[in-house]
Scaffold this motif. Structure first.
Motif, PDB file in Angstrom:
ATOM      1  N   TYR A  37       0.833  -1.203   0.000  1.00 28.15           N
ATOM      2  CA  TYR A  37       0.000   0.000   0.000  1.00 28.15           C
ATOM      3  C   TYR A  37       0.872   1.258   0.000  1.00 28.15           C
ATOM      4  N   GLU A  38       1.891   1.284   0.842  1.00 29.01           N
ATOM      5  CA  GLU A  38       2.761   2.456   0.922  1.00 29.01           C
ATOM      6  C   GLU A  38       3.500   2.684  -0.392  1.00 29.01           C
ATOM      7  N   ARG A  39       3.954   1.602  -1.006  1.00 30.09           N
ATOM      8  CA  ARG A  39       4.658   1.747  -2.286  1.00 30.09           C
ATOM      9  C   ARG A  39       3.720   2.273  -3.365  1.00 30.09           C
ATOM     10  N   TYR A 147      -7.364  15.964   1.053  1.00 28.80           N
ATOM     11  CA  TYR A 147      -8.703  16.491   1.271  1.00 28.80           C
ATOM     12  C   TYR A 147      -9.708  15.512   0.673  1.00 28.80           C
ATOM     13  N   LEU A 148     -10.992  15.866   0.712  1.00 34.10           N
ATOM     14  CA  LEU A 148     -12.062  15.065   0.118  1.00 34.10           C
ATOM     15  C   LEU A 148     -12.637  15.807  -1.078  1.00 34.10           C
ATOM     16  N   TRP A 149     -12.876  15.049  -2.180  1.00 36.63           N
ATOM     17  CA  TRP A 149     -13.394  15.678  -3.394  1.00 36.63           C
ATOM     18  C   TRP A 149     -14.118  14.615  -4.203  1.00 36.63           C
ATOM     19  N   PRO A 157     -18.034  12.775  -2.034  1.00 38.34           N
ATOM     20  CA  PRO A 157     -16.600  13.063  -1.927  1.00 38.34           C
ATOM     21  C   PRO A 157     -15.828  11.837  -1.425  1.00 38.34           C
ATOM     22  N   VAL A 158     -14.646  11.645  -1.970  1.00 39.27           N
ATOM     23  CA  VAL A 158     -13.764  10.563  -1.547  1.00 39.27           C
ATOM     24  C   VAL A 158     -12.384  11.154  -1.273  1.00 39.27           C
ATOM     25  N   GLU A 159     -11.523  10.342  -0.691  1.00 46.62           N
ATOM     26  CA  GLU A 159     -10.188  10.811  -0.332  1.00 46.62           C
ATOM     27  C   GLU A 159      -9.362  11.128  -1.578  1.00 46.62           C
ATOM     28  N   LYS A 160      -8.707  12.270  -1.535  1.00 47.18           N
ATOM     29  CA  LYS A 160      -7.885  12.707  -2.658  1.00 47.18           C
ATOM     30  C   LYS A 160      -6.633  13.393  -2.117  1.00 47.18           C
ATOM     31  N   LEU A 161      -5.561  13.257  -2.842  1.00 40.94           N
ATOM     32  CA  LEU A 161      -4.290  13.887  -2.465  1.00 40.94           C
ATOM     33  C   LEU A 161      -3.787  14.651  -3.675  1.00 40.94           C
ATOM     34  N   SER A 162      -3.634  15.966  -3.540  1.00 41.78           N
ATOM     35  CA  SER A 162      -3.239  16.808  -4.665  1.00 41.78           C
ATOM     36  C   SER A 162      -1.850  17.385  -4.457  1.00 41.78           C
ATOM     37  N   ASP A 181      -8.905   6.433  -2.647  1.00 45.65           N
ATOM     38  CA  ASP A 181      -9.876   5.530  -2.039  1.00 45.65           C
ATOM     39  C   ASP A 181      -9.735   4.114  -2.576  1.00 45.65           C
ATOM     40  N   ASP A 182      -9.309   3.984  -3.860  1.00 41.15           N
ATOM     41  CA  ASP A 182      -9.146   2.643  -4.413  1.00 41.15           C
ATOM     42  C   ASP A 182      -7.983   1.909  -3.772  1.00 41.15           C
TER      43      ASP A 182
END
Length: 293
Positions: A37-39, A147-149, A157-162, A181-182
């Motif tokens: 998961y981390e990779r 954030y969530l978008w 909204p789902v988890e997102k990293l920008s 989220d996937d």
């Protein structure tokens, strides 16, 4: 603890070792799942950062045309907005631009936001995300913001990293995000599969442990009964050994041989005693004849 472990029965020790083995395998599998998961998380971060750098290069190219006098600022900015609005990667991922106020300069998925003040736009956790983008650029020049978008075409909204990066000549912030989220769903699915495999392994281990311990305990109980009988003087035990290859079978074979040897020794002693009794009778008869003479 070592003292109490020594006092455990063989069955308890076998069950403990089986449970410890399954626990170690489960911990190792969980660790491997989290490492994967981390990779995956880091790989997506790197890919998003690289794509934003490419889009940032388009801004630099358009601003260079402004600086050289080929285009006015308005024309250069319009060219940059139009070029970046059409960019896609991973089939669905896009870029947006906002300024430091923050107002949306260009958003290809939600064009209704273009030109609007989004300082009050918050995610379900109450985070003013565009303010966070501007603050990240103001503080570090670039970086990641979680954030969530909602995904394109969805409302939830789902988890997102920008990843966002500032473009100082125009006071813009360009960014793009990855939905994570996937990754969480993949991790949960992996944990569920692991739980099913561990459950099956646990059932199999319990069945095998019970079979092995039943065989061991049955053999040891028989050895105990034979030993007690021999200790009480009964050497007439008929010991049958079905499998003489394992440790219990070797123990029963040794006890059978010991019982047979004891019977032979007792037989020899009994024969010697009869011989001595016969010799004593002959000596007594000779003494009687000698006394009569």
């Amino acid at each position: 603890m070592h003292y109490w472990f020594q006092r455990w029965t063989i069955v308890a020790k076998l069950r403990f070792m089986a449970a410890a083995g399954i626990g170690c395998l489960m911990a190792l599998a969980l660790w491997q799942g989290f490492v994967t998961y981390e990779r995956g998380y880091e790989a997506r971060q790197s890919a998003t950062r690289n794509t934003v750098e490419v889009a940032w290069g388009i801004l630099a190219w358009a601003q260079g045309m402004e600086a050289s006098g080929q285009l006015t600022r308005e024309a250069a900015q319009s060219l940059a907005r139009g070029s970046i609005a059409r960019l896609r990667y991973s089939e669905r991922e896009y870029f947006w631009i906002n300024d430091m106020h923050p107002r949306v300069v260009m958003h290809p998925i939600r064009p209704e936001l273009n030109g609007t003040d989004v300082s009050g736009l918050k995610d379900p956790n109450g985070m003013a995300l565009f303010v966070a983008f501007a603050d990240k650029v103001r503080k570090d020049g670039h970086g990641f913001v979680p954030y969530l978008w909602p995904k394109p075409g969805q409302d939830k909204p789902v988890e997102k990293l920008s990843y966002v990066k500032g473009f100082e000549p125009w006071g813009w912030v360009i960014g793009s995000g990855i939905y994570i989220d996937d990754l969480h769903d993949e991790l949960i699915a992996f944990v569920r599969k692991l739980g099913a495999l561990v459950g099956a392994a646990l059932v199999l281990t319990v069945v095998l442990t019970m079979s092995i311990t039943r065989s061991i305990v049955r053999g040891l109980n028989k050895a105990i009964r034979v030993s007690r009988a021999i200790a009480q003087g009964d050497i007439s035990q008929n010991i049958r050994v079905r499998n003489g290859h394992d440790e219990v079978g070797q123990l029963m074979t040794a006890m059978r041989d010991m019982s047979q040897n004891l019977r032979q020794m007792v037989g020899l002693v009994h024969d010697s005693a009869r011989s001595m009794e016969t010799a004593a009778s002959e000596i007594a008869a000779g003494n009687h004849d000698l006394s009569g003479r």
